[in-house]
Design a protein around this motif. Structure first.
Motif, PDB file in Angstrom:
ATOM      1  N   LEU A 110       0.681  -2.249   4.579  1.00 40.06           N
ATOM      2  CA  LEU A 110       0.006  -3.095   3.597  1.00 40.06           C
ATOM      3  C   LEU A 110       0.938  -4.175   3.054  1.00 40.06           C
ATOM      4  O   LEU A 110       0.584  -4.905   2.134  1.00 40.06           O
TER       5      LEU A 110
ATOM      6  N   PHE B  97      -5.117   3.993   7.470  1.00 34.30           N
ATOM      7  CA  PHE B  97      -5.911   4.350   6.286  1.00 34.30           C
ATOM      8  C   PHE B  97      -5.849   3.241   5.227  1.00 34.30           C
ATOM      9  O   PHE B  97      -6.855   2.920   4.596  1.00 34.30           O
ATOM     10  N   GLY B  98      -4.654   2.651   5.067  1.00 35.18           N
ATOM     11  CA  GLY B  98      -4.490   1.580   4.087  1.00 35.18           C
ATOM     12  C   GLY B  98      -5.376   0.381   4.382  1.00 35.18           C
ATOM     13  O   GLY B  98      -6.180  -0.017   3.544  1.00 35.18           O
TER      14      GLY B  98
ATOM     15  N   VAL C 205       2.360  -2.340  -4.519  1.00 30.37           N
ATOM     16  CA  VAL C 205       3.412  -1.325  -4.588  1.00 30.37           C
ATOM     17  C   VAL C 205       3.055  -0.170  -3.654  1.00 30.37           C
ATOM     18  O   VAL C 205       1.965   0.379  -3.736  1.00 30.37           O
TER      19      VAL C 205
ATOM     20  N   ASP D 169      -8.314  -0.791   2.024  1.00 35.97           N
ATOM     21  CA  ASP D 169      -8.042  -2.051   1.344  1.00 35.97           C
ATOM     22  C   ASP D 169      -9.018  -3.140   1.762  1.00 35.97           C
ATOM     23  O   ASP D 169      -9.460  -3.929   0.939  1.00 35.97           O
TER      24      ASP D 169
ATOM     25  N   SER E  75      -2.107  -0.606  -6.844  1.00 35.57           N
ATOM     26  CA  SER E  75      -2.624  -1.645  -5.960  1.00 35.57           C
ATOM     27  C   SER E  75      -1.739  -1.715  -4.724  1.00 35.57           C
ATOM     28  O   SER E  75      -0.690  -1.083  -4.659  1.00 35.57           O
TER      29      SER E  75
ATOM     30  N   GLN F 124       2.947   3.988   6.967  1.00 38.85           N
ATOM     31  CA  GLN F 124       1.677   3.942   6.235  1.00 38.85           C
ATOM     32  C   GLN F 124       1.783   3.030   5.018  1.00 38.85           C
ATOM     33  O   GLN F 124       0.859   2.287   4.699  1.00 38.85           O
TER      34      GLN F 124
ATOM     35  N   TYR G 104      -5.126   5.685  -4.047  1.00 41.24           N
ATOM     36  CA  TYR G 104      -5.327   4.522  -4.920  1.00 41.24           C
ATOM     37  C   TYR G 104      -4.394   3.380  -4.544  1.00 41.24           C
ATOM     38  O   TYR G 104      -4.794   2.227  -4.515  1.00 41.24           O
ATOM     39  N   THR G 105      -3.118   3.716  -4.237  1.00 39.78           N
ATOM     40  CA  THR G 105      -2.197   2.628  -3.890  1.00 39.78           C
ATOM     41  C   THR G 105      -2.586   1.985  -2.568  1.00 39.78           C
ATOM     42  O   THR G 105      -2.208   0.857  -2.293  1.00 39.78           O
ATOM     43  N   LEU G 106      -3.328   2.708  -1.739  1.00 40.97           N
ATOM     44  CA  LEU G 106      -3.763   2.135  -0.471  1.00 40.97           C
ATOM     45  C   LEU G 106      -5.067   1.355  -0.639  1.00 40.97           C
ATOM     46  O   LEU G 106      -5.638   0.871   0.329  1.00 40.97           O
ATOM     47  N   GLY G 107      -5.554   1.291  -1.869  1.00 41.23           N
ATOM     48  CA  GLY G 107      -6.709   0.449  -2.126  1.00 41.23           C
ATOM     49  C   GLY G 107      -8.039   1.178  -2.221  1.00 41.23           C
ATOM     50  O   GLY G 107      -9.096   0.554  -2.123  1.00 41.23           O
ATOM     51  N   ALA G 108      -8.012   2.502  -2.414  1.00 42.27           N
ATOM     52  CA  ALA G 108      -9.263   3.248  -2.479  1.00 42.27           C
ATOM     53  C   ALA G 108      -9.957   3.041  -3.819  1.00 42.27           C
ATOM     54  O   ALA G 108      -9.296   2.927  -4.853  1.00 42.27           O
TER      55      ALA G 108
ATOM     56  N   LYS H 152      -7.967   0.246   6.144  1.00 37.67           N
ATOM     57  CA  LYS H 152      -9.364   0.656   6.028  1.00 37.67           C
ATOM     58  C   LYS H 152      -9.823   0.622   4.569  1.00 37.67           C
ATOM     59  O   LYS H 152     -10.840   0.011   4.236  1.00 37.67           O
TER      60      LYS H 152
END
Ligand code: ATP
Ligand code: MG
Lengths: 286, 307
Positions: free
Chosen positions: B165, B99-100, B78, B104, B75, B161, A190-194, B102
């Motif tokens: 972001l 992965f982030g 953080v 985001d 989000s 990782q 979730y924090t990575l935007g999923a 991708k």
């Protein structure tokens, strides 16, 4: 003291037969081959002995019997006007389409419900009692119900295999979602935007995929048990049907060949899926 | 210091699990570029506080603002590195870092229906991921899966990782807890390196890139890598109502090349031990909460200093 084979064996087993001790490769492979050779030798011995007692016996056929059996199952049926494929072709088509479609539908349904139950506590609460209960009913016992619901046709076999593996598979998939997917991983995603759907698709699904494949492998055996039993009782073609008929007409050679084919196909599917898992999920290890 | 904008602000935050109150009126302001160590007895609510900042477990009361905006859900503002489960097992090191971007920047629909564009973008993401792995000195680990990496390497990948972001604040929850001493020291150096980059940015009038809150059980580590130590504890005069900030003071920060002399830490370590970890030392909780005053006093004495 001369080294007799007996003495060699004692020495060798002294150093090689300890629990979990590795053995040299040559010994491993010779033992593996010997196992098969011994099994064939015992069968051949029994066949020769039986033939000596009763020269027309067909219970333990020899090479000639097997050759005849092979001819019997590969010979095209029907007549010139109305040709039909051989038993082997017809039975393979029927049995394996039942097996694959039944397993495919059962697996897809189990994956969807298993993930939903593992991910959402509400879905888990709603389904888990009934699923646990259904998983304990022997699927072959349920056969009667499928017969009443669908008649003795294709749908009945699909339902038998599909539901037969569905309940136990749902249980292990949903356990896997709960145990193998760490909450920290979900939070992290979730924090990575999923999005929620991406958590399911990119985290949960990827994490449990090797378990799902291993689950399919484990269910090939039971699925074949349900299918062959049902075909013996209710089918008019298929491996189970032909095995039952052949036994009635004392064509044991056909029975053995068919059983051999089933065993081989099961083994190949299992091995193929294992290789597939290793290729698809190299991170999962052996 | 005063020039750097506020990165994180916590206002009157409290948290209950059922009837059990864990956090009691937490107030905090952290400026961009600060590296803050968060210490406290086991179970005092450090992880709970991080989860509130992260947005995965919103507080029962109060609010968290990052970069001026309230946090209501997780989000990219953080980032986090956990002690365990820091990486996704099924992705290689570079795919973990990529992965982030991708998740985001793209959606499932885009990746499915505009596959050619996605593949082009994917190449950029992987390139960027390799650059971030180089930043944490792990260029050689790109194609490896987490199970093939050592614990220290895994944590460095996890930091890359999170950093890719460009989060406004990076949370580290006991990131080095499971590592051996030597590896731990190398990773501490890495954080000190980030701090040097922050100083440079401040000097050049840019907003520093790395704002970090690190939870640790090791008081020496806290004093060594951070320029500010915050103690969270129930051992204060309102302790039945949950943990509060009972300690908040600046601490010396070192250049990565400086010798690390543990003797320098003794005094502050003892102060921390009394103020945060000693159950019998019940006191008014704000006695040691003086970071901003300490800073002002220091600035008055020697002119502006960077935090
Ligand atoms: N989901 C939860 N439900 C109920 N109680 C919880 C939950 N999570 C944490 N707690 C309780 O809240 C308190 C604070 O937990 P937290 O994990 O934040 O502590 P911590 O300071 O991170 O401890 P540690 O240093 O051991 O990691 C503990 O007493 C814990 O038992
Ligand atoms: Mg914790």
């Amino acid at each position: 003291m001369p080294v007799t084979p007996f003495r060699w064996f004692i020495t060798a087993s002294g150093s090689y037969a300890m629990i979990r001790q590795p053995i040299p490769a040559w010994l491993f492979w010779s033992l593996a081959v010997s196992g098969i050779v011994v099994a064939i030798a015992i069968y051949a011995g029994m066949s020769v002995y039986q033939t000596r007692i009763n020269p027309t016996q067909s219970v333990i056929p020899g090479l000639k019997g097997f050759a005849e059996g092979f001819d019997l199952i590969t010979k095209p049926r029907g007549n010139d006007k109305n040709p039909k494929p051989s038993w082997l072709v017809t039975d393979s088509k029927v049995t394996f389409s039942r097996l694959f479609i039944g397993m495919g539908l059962g697996t897809i349904a189990a994956i969807v419900l298993g993930i939903a139950m593992g991910a959402y506590t509400g879905v888990e609460a709603f389904f888990s009692p009934i699923i646990s209960f259904m998983a304990k009913i022997p699927p072959t016992g349920m056969l009667v119900i499928y017969m009443v619901a669908f008649g003795t046709n294709f749908k009945m076999f699909i339902a038998l295999i599909g539901f037969g593996i569905f309940f136990t598979m749902v249980q292990s998939i949903y356990q896997s979602v709960k145990k193998d997917v760490a909450s920290d991983h979900i939070d992290k995603a979730y924090t990575l935007g999923a999005s929620e759907f991406e958590v399911v698709l990119e985290v949960i699904w990827k994490q449990i995929l090797p378990r799902v494949i291993d689950n399919i492998r484990l269910h090939i055996g039971p699925a074949l048990v349900f299918l062959i039993a049902a075909e013996m009782l209710f089918a008019s073609e298929g491996f189970g049907y032909t095995i039952r008929q052949s036994q009635r007409f004392s064509n044991m050679n056909v029975v053995y060949i068919y059983l051999g084919i089933l065993g081989t196909v099961g083994l190949l599917l299992d091995y193929g899926l294992m290789r597939f898992r290793r290729w698809l999920c190299p991170w999962f290890g052996e | 210091m005063a020039a750097n904008p506020t990165a994180l602000e916590i206002r009157d935050l409290s948290h209950w699990f059922g009837d059990f109150r864990v956090l009691n009126h937490i107030n905090l302001r952290i400026a961009a570029g600060q590296i803050v160590a968060l210490v406290g007895p086991s179970g005092c609510g450090k992880s709970t506080l991080l989860k509130a900042i992260l947005g995965t477990q919103p507080p029962s009361e109060g609010s968290v603002l990052v970069d001026g905006q309230e946090i209501l859900a997780p989000s990219r503002r953080v980032g986090i590195v956990f002690q365990h489960y820091s990486l996704f097992d099924f992705l290689t090191a570079e795919a973990n870092v990529a992965f982030g971007p991708k998740l985001d920047e793209t959606s499932v629909a885009f990746r499915t229906f505009q596959f050619p564009q996605w593949r082009k973008l994917r190449k950029q993401h992987m390139q960027e991921a390799r650059e971030f792995l180089e930043r944490v000195k792990l260029a050689e680990a790109c194609g490896k899966y987490p199970t093939e990496l050592s614990g220290g390497m895994r944590q460095r990948v996890a930091i890359a990782q999170a950093l890719i972001l460009k989060p406004k604040i990076l949370l580290l929850d006991e990131p080095f807890g499971a590592l051996d001493e030597a590896t731990r020291e190398r990773l501490q150096m890495m954080l000190l390196g980030f701090y040097q980059e922050n100083l440079l940015a401040t000097k050049e009038g840019r907003t520093p890139e790395y704002t970090i809150v690190i939870v640790t059980h090791e008081l020496n580590e806290a004093i060594y890598v951070a320029n500010r130590v915050i103690g969270l504890s129930r051992f204060h005069d309102d302790g039945d109502q949950g943990a509060m900030v009972v300690y908040d003071r600046p601490c010396p920060i070192f250049h990565p090349d400086d010798p690390k002399d543990l003797a320098d830490f003794v005094e502050q370590r003892e102060e921390l031990r009394r103020a945060v970890f000693d159950p019998s030392y019940i006191k008014h909780h704000s006695k040691y909460v003086s970071f901003w005053q300490d800073l002002e006093a220091a600035e008055a004495a020697v002119g502006p200093i960077e935090s």
